[in-house]
Write an enzyme that holds these catalytic residues in place. Structure first.
Site, PDB file in Angstrom:
ATOM      1  N   LYS A 162       0.860  -1.195   0.000  1.00 26.96           N
ATOM      2  CA  LYS A 162       0.000   0.000   0.000  1.00 26.96           C
ATOM      3  C   LYS A 162       0.891   1.238   0.000  1.00 26.96           C
ATOM      4  O   LYS A 162       1.865   1.293   0.768  1.00 26.96           O
ATOM      5  CB  LYS A 162      -0.906  -0.027   1.239  1.00 26.96           C
ATOM      6  CG  LYS A 162      -1.933   1.095   1.289  1.00 26.96           C
ATOM      7  CD  LYS A 162      -2.865   0.971   2.504  1.00 26.96           C
ATOM      8  CE  LYS A 162      -3.964   2.011   2.499  1.00 26.96           C
ATOM      9  NZ  LYS A 162      -4.848   1.906   3.669  1.00 26.96           N
TER      10      LYS A 162
ATOM     11  N   SER B 122      -9.916   1.705   2.548  1.00 31.24           N
ATOM     12  CA  SER B 122      -9.032   2.518   1.734  1.00 31.24           C
ATOM     13  C   SER B 122      -7.940   1.720   1.015  1.00 31.24           C
ATOM     14  O   SER B 122      -7.385   2.191   0.029  1.00 31.24           O
ATOM     15  CB  SER B 122      -8.369   3.584   2.604  1.00 31.24           C
ATOM     16  OG  SER B 122      -7.512   2.985   3.568  1.00 31.24           O
TER      17      SER B 122
ATOM     18  N   SER C  11     -10.308  -0.567   6.698  1.00 34.50           N
ATOM     19  CA  SER C  11      -9.674  -0.448   5.381  1.00 34.50           C
ATOM     20  C   SER C  11      -8.969  -1.684   4.844  1.00 34.50           C
ATOM     21  O   SER C  11      -8.541  -1.687   3.693  1.00 34.50           O
ATOM     22  CB  SER C  11      -8.686   0.711   5.391  1.00 34.50           C
ATOM     23  OG  SER C  11      -9.390   1.902   5.237  1.00 34.50           O
TER      24      SER C  11
HETATM   25  N1  GLN Z   1     -13.466   4.063   6.038  1.00 31.88           N
HETATM   26  C1  GLN Z   1     -12.870   4.500   7.256  1.00 31.88           C
HETATM   27  C2  GLN Z   1     -12.501   5.949   7.152  1.00 31.88           C
HETATM   28  O1  GLN Z   1     -12.711   6.521   6.146  1.00 31.88           O
HETATM   29  C3  GLN Z   1     -11.690   3.642   7.590  1.00 31.88           C
HETATM   30  C4  GLN Z   1     -10.455   4.010   6.875  1.00 31.88           C
HETATM   31  C5  GLN Z   1      -9.306   3.139   7.265  1.00 31.88           C
HETATM   32  O2  GLN Z   1      -9.471   2.091   7.890  1.00 31.88           O
HETATM   33  N2  GLN Z   1      -8.113   3.596   6.934  1.00 31.88           N
HETATM   34  O3  GLN Z   1     -12.027   6.505   8.067  1.00 31.88           O
END
Ligand code: GLN
Length: 457
Positions: free
Chosen positions: A77, A152, A176
Site C-alpha cells: 500500500k 481505503s 480499510s
Molecule cells: N473508512 C474508514 C474511514 O474513512 C476507515 C479508513 C481506514 O481504515 N483507513 O475513516
C-alpha cells in the site's frame, strides 16, 4: 492456472522443486498488471527492480538459500515508507516524496525474501471506504469494473484478487483492510492494535491504525503475520508479547469453539442477502461442532459516531506535519476529504467542545471495549458481516456521511483494539461477500483456526 495465481505456499513449493523460477512469477504478475491497467491498482510499478531481485533470488535458491518468502512478489500500500521508492499516500502533497528508510514491516518482509512489485493505489491518507478518494484516480473492482473495490486499501485488495502479486500489505484504521477484502474476494487481516509495528507508515489515526495484509487464503495470512508480528523498539505502543505459532492453529477445526453472534450486527440496514449468506455459514459451523450463542454488544449503535470523532481528532494532529517545509508539497494540495477531517478534528478538540465531543467519545470507546471484554468471557470468537451492503457503483455514494455508514461493522474492532479477519464466503449477483471473525486481543490464532474452517466449507 498461471503461476501468478498461486498462493504463497504453492509458489514456494514450486520454487523449491524448480518447477518455475521467481523471475517467471514476477514476469507473469507484471503481465497481469499491464493487462488490467484499467483497474488502476498501482500508483508505482517497480518493474526493473523486481525483475532484478527475482533474478538474484533464483541464483540464491539454486545455492540453497531458503526463506519463507524467497522470490515471492508482493505489493505494498502506498502509505508504507519504502526506501528509495516513491511513497505518496495517494495524495499529491507527497507526489514526489522518496523516503530515506523503509517501514519495519517492509524490512521484515524483505529480510524474509519478499520482492516488492509496486506500490498500490488507496484513498488519499487512507481516508475512505471505496478507493475513490485517491488523487491518482479511483481503483476499480476486478469482479465488476463499474463497482468500487472497497477502501481505503483498494489497490492492495485488487492486486491480490486479480493475481498481480501473491500478497499485499494494507492498513486498517476503521475497516480499510476488511472491507476491500470482502468486496474483492480475498482474505484480509486486521491484527490486534500493537501486534504489528506502525513504524514507517504514514499515520492516519494513531490510536486506531492497525497494520495488516491481504492474501489469497487463510494459510498465507497466518504465514505473513508470523513474519510481521513482534516487538519493534521504534513503536512504543507495542507490548512485549510472544508471537504465537499461527500456522499451528490452521488444522484445529471448530469443534467446541464458542462462536458469538451479536444481534446488533444483524439489524435494519443490513442487506438481507448478505445476512442470509452469513447465517448459512454459521449454520454449517454449528454442524461441524461449533457452539453458537446469540450475544449482545449494546453500545454498537454509537460506534460510528464515536469513531468519526476520535479518528478526525487524531487525523488533524497527524496531518499537521505536512506543511510543505519538511515533506512534499504545501497544504493547498490537500483534497476535500483531508480538509473535512482536519476541520472536524480541530473542532472536536477545541476548547469548549473538547468535553462535549472528544472526551465523550473516549468514554463511549471504553464502553465499546467493555462490551467486547464481557462477550469474550462467554465466547471465543464473534462472527459478523463485514459490510452492510454489496460493493456499490463508482460515484454512487457522493455524500460523505453515507460512505461513513459503510464502516458500521468494522470500526468497533479498531476502537476496542481487537483483531478481525475477513474471509470470502461466496457471491451475490456476481459480486463477492465476506464474513468477519473477531476475537480478543492477541487471539489471531483463533481467527485463523475459524477462518480456515470457513474456507473449507
Ligand atoms: N473508512 C474508514 C474511514 O474513512 C476507515 C479508513 C481506514 O481504515 N483507513 O475513516
Amino acid at each position: 492456472m498461471n503461476i501468478n495465481q498461486l498462493t504463497i505456499k504453492q509458489a514456494r513449493d514450486g520454487l523449491r522443486k524448480r518447477k518455475f523460477s521467481s523471475f517467471e512469477i514476477v514476469q507473469s504478475c507484471l503481465a497481469e498488471i499491464k493487462k488490467r491497467k484499467k483497474l488502476n491498482a498501482f500508483i508505482t510499478v517497480c518493474e526493473k527492480e523486481a525483475l532484478e531481485k527475482a533474478r538474484k533470488a533464483d541464483k540464491e535458491i539454486k545455492d540453497g538459500t531458503d526463506l519463507p518468502l524467497f522470490g515471492i512478489p508482493i505489493s505494498v500500500k502506498d502509505i508504507y515508507l519504502t526506501k528509495n521508492i516513491r511513497t505518496t499516500a495517494a495524495s499529491k502533497v507527497l507526489d514526489d516524496y522518496i523516503p530515506q528508510y523503509s517501514a519495519t514491516v517492509i524490512e521484515k518482509l524483505e529480510e524474509n525474501g519478499a520482492i516488492i512489485i509496486g506500490k498500490t493505489n488507496c484513498d488519499a491518507w487512507a481516508h475512505g471506504s471505496s478507493g475513490e478518494n485517491s488523487d491518482y484516480g479511483p481503483t476499480r473492482n476486478p469482479w465488476g469494473e463499474e463497482y468500487v473495490p472497497g477502501g481505503s486499501s483498494s489497490g492492495s485488495a485488487v492486486s491480490v484478487s486479480s493475481s498481480m502479486c501473491l500478497a499485499s500489505t494494507g492498513t486498517d484504521t476503521g475497516g480499510s483492510i476488511r472491507l476491500p477484502a470482502s468486496f474483492c474476494n480475498v482474505v484480509g487481516l486486521k491484527p490486534t492494535y500493537g501486534r504489528v509495528s506502525r513504524y514507517g507508515i504514514v499515520a492516519m489515526a494513531s490510536s486506531l491504525d492497525s497494520i495488516g495484509h491481504f492474501t489469497k487464503d487463510v494459510e498465507d495470512s497466518a504465514l505473513i503475520l508470523s513474519i510481521t508480528a513482534g516487538k519493534d523498539l521504534n513503536d512504543a505502543t507495542m507490548p512485549n508479547k510472544r508471537v504465537d505459532d499461527y500456522e499451528g492453529y490452521l488444522e484445529k477445526g471448530v469443534k467446541g469453539v464458542r462462536i458469538g453472534i451479536p444481534k446488533e450486527y444483524f439489524l435494519e440496514g443490513l442487506d438481507k442477502r448478505v445476512k442470509e449468506k452469513v447465517e448459512q455459514k454459521v449454520k454449517k459451523l454449528e454442524e461441524l461442532g461449533a457452539k453458537i450463542e446469540i450475544i449482545s454488544l449494546p453500545h454498537t449503535e454509537y460506534a460510528t459516531a464515536c469513531y468519526y470523532i476520535i479518528q478526525p481528532a487524531e487525523v488533524s494532529s497527524n496531518l499537521a506535519r505536512y506543511d510543505g517545509v519538511r515533506y512534499g508539497n504545501n497544504r493547498t494540495y490537500f483534497g476535500d476529504e483531508a480538509k473535512r477531517r482536519t476541520m472536524l478534528g480541530v473542532y472536536v478538540l477545541s476548547s469548549g467542545y473538547y468535553e462535549a465531543y472528544y472526551k465523550k467519545a473516549m468514554q463511549v470507546r471504553t464502553l465499546i471495549k467493555r462490551d467486547f471484554d464481557g462477550a469474550f468471557k462467554k465466547v471465543d470468537v464473534i462472527i459478523t458481516p463485514v459490510s452492510p451492503t454489496l460493493p456499490w457503483k463508482i460515484g454512487e455514494k457522493a455524500d460523505p456521511l453515507s460512505m461513513y455508514l459503510s464502516d458500521i461493522y468494522t470500526v468497533t474492532a479498531n476502537l476496542a483494539g481487537i483483531p478481525g479477519l475477513s474471509v470470502p464466503i461466496g457471491f451475490i449477483d456476481s459480486l463477492p461477500v465476506g464474513m468477519q471473525i473477531l476475537g480478543p486481543q492477541f487471539s489471531e490464532g483463533k481467527l485463523f483456526q475459524t477462518g480456515k474452517q470457513i474456507e473449507n466449507l
